[in-house]
Write an enzyme that holds these catalytic residues in place. Sequence first.
Site, PDB file in Angstrom:
ATOM      1  N   ARG A 307     -40.170 -26.783  -7.826  1.00  0.00           N
ATOM      2  CA  ARG A 307     -40.223 -27.371  -8.729  1.00  0.00           C
ATOM      3  C   ARG A 307     -39.349 -27.707 -10.276  1.00  0.00           C
ATOM      4  NH1 ARG A 307     -41.145 -29.365  -4.394  1.00  0.00           N
ATOM      5  NH2 ARG A 307     -43.318 -29.958  -3.162  1.00  0.00           N
ATOM      6  N   GLU A 336     -35.624 -36.545  -9.434  1.00  0.00           N
ATOM      7  CA  GLU A 336     -34.052 -36.095  -8.353  1.00  0.00           C
ATOM      8  C   GLU A 336     -33.680 -37.835  -7.407  1.00  0.00           C
ATOM      9  OE1 GLU A 336     -35.500 -33.297  -5.833  1.00  0.00           O
ATOM     10  OE2 GLU A 336     -35.881 -32.004  -7.502  1.00  0.00           O
ATOM     11  N   HIS A 355     -31.582 -29.831  -4.012  1.00  0.00           N
ATOM     12  CA  HIS A 355     -32.981 -29.520  -2.818  1.00  0.00           C
ATOM     13  C   HIS A 355     -33.138 -29.425  -1.907  1.00  0.00           C
ATOM     14  CE1 HIS A 355     -37.158 -31.040  -4.102  1.00  0.00           C
ATOM     15  NE2 HIS A 355     -37.345 -30.102  -2.765  1.00  0.00           N
TER      16      HIS A 355
END
Length: 619
Positions: A307, A336, A355
């Site tokens: 994370r 993000e 990601h």
Amino acid sequence: MAAPTPTTAAATTHHRILLPSPSPRGALAPGFLRLPHRAQAHAHAQRARLPAPLAAAAPAASTASPEAPASGAVPGKPTVLVAEKLGAAGLALLREFANVDCSYGLSPEELRAKISLCDALIVRSGTKVGRDVFEASGGRLRVVGRAGVGIDNVDLAAATEHGCLVVNAPTANTVAAAEHGIALLTAMARNIAQADASLKADKWLRNKYVGVSLVGKTLAILGFGKVGSEVARRAKGLGMHVVAHDPYASADRARAIGVELVSMEEAMTTADFISLHMPLTPATNKMLNDEAFAKMKKGVRIINVARGGVIDEEALVRALDSGIVAQAALDVFTKEPPAPDNKLVLHENVTVTPHLGASTVEAQEGVAIEIAEAVIGALKGELAASAVNAPMVPAEVLSELAPFVVLAEKLGRLAVQLVAGGGGIKSVKVTYASARAPDDLDTRLLRAMITKGLIEPISSVFVNLVNADFTAKQRGVRITEERILLDGSPETPIDYIQVQIANVESKFPSAISETGEITVEGRVKDGVPHLTKVGAFQVDVSLEGSLILCRQVDQPGMIGAVGSVLGEENVNVSFMSVGRIAPRKHAVMAIGVDEEPSKSTLKKIGEIPAIEEFVFLKL
């Protein structure tokens, strides 16, 4: 006093039946449960006929207005709305059981318009399921499935309040995330991304992109769960020396992989590479900050596929610029997508991906199957192990146990913060002293809250009545329960709760009892949880705010000395209690504080000559 009767979590069989309350609104157990509000009482009646505890998770009868079924829909089947792309295998499973509506890219308004016709909703990370969605469902929505691990986009409190179970898919992308971590590690070590970009820009820079070898280097894995252990296996195959830090890691499992469990301090100071695999919680938020980077070996390299928020991104830029951190490889970010001018993303010594940890064909299919099975099980009334919010509990039970629920969680949080070393927690004993018979005291809720306090602060799992025992077992934590039957009136459900952690070291050695366990004990006084025992020392301090424990030589002026240090730093003391063995011997002082003292303040307390040991605990 009758002899105590030890039981294990699995062996506790006598319980009150927990069914939904017919009252419109129940009491709230802080941070844990809220009873649902229903517009139609008949939904309660139908659910109340089910065996407990299945009634807690079974789908209620629809409270939406009758509508004509969608084209091709089979009457009598539940309807599942799939709001984001899901793998074909998962969709096939869903279609065997339910009517499936695949509507991708819905606006918030369109989602609210559709949701009153749906019994379940499946989303990924792009769809926000807020309170407005649950309210728009009119009580029909029974299950929300998150196809993935994180549930940041689902309002858990609103889901629980509206009687909706939330499930996720926490295991299917484990291998994919581990593989991506290794891919970033190797790409960073050999400057793959930078060399690729330079060659495509018609530059031949062999001397600039000299890499480092992995053989013989130390990789520290912070968070030795499923993904972390899979990364370790692969890193061992590359010839790396692997150490790990995780309070709940199994020493036996680590040894089987060839990994050494160490303290956080040792992991950060000895590693050549650090790979992050912990969840984002208040305890891990910006865990890698200026102070942490200052402890690291110069030239360390950082990998993060967990994370983004666990790294202070501005501090990492400073560490990269100063040379403390030679390189970083990041798949996740605090925000993000990151801003176009993000200094970390643009840094020449940083390798980034958007990601992609779970982005393999196999992982996506695995997630689709896992979430489909969880949603189907929940719609059938089964209690899914991957549930991340709590089922309903009667108002009368919550009302009576509410202060003890708070006490149980805080005792768990306090006990786990007293643990030192990297060996992990394996054995926890909970003792309840009560005048009630065993079959008239349901301790599942209390045990779940102790488990929540022990595990949740450094875990991505949301512990509740549904998954507490499963979560503890999954982490190798054996929780046993003992009941001490007291003489007297059973009007008060519990006299005291004691939590003991065996076979561990303590940051505060005085918390170790005469039998060798970290021991904390508490009572509820006037509705407020109090800490009443630490180790062998009797104390009495309200479990509010935070806590400082000091062991000192029992002599005049100690309370004033510590109070003066806190007062000078404008830290307000809410409660203070001293327990001692005998006059002028040793004593433990428990101090409740409203604010978190600075490190310099704590240092001053530790420098008071008569204080032999102390610890600060967040509650």
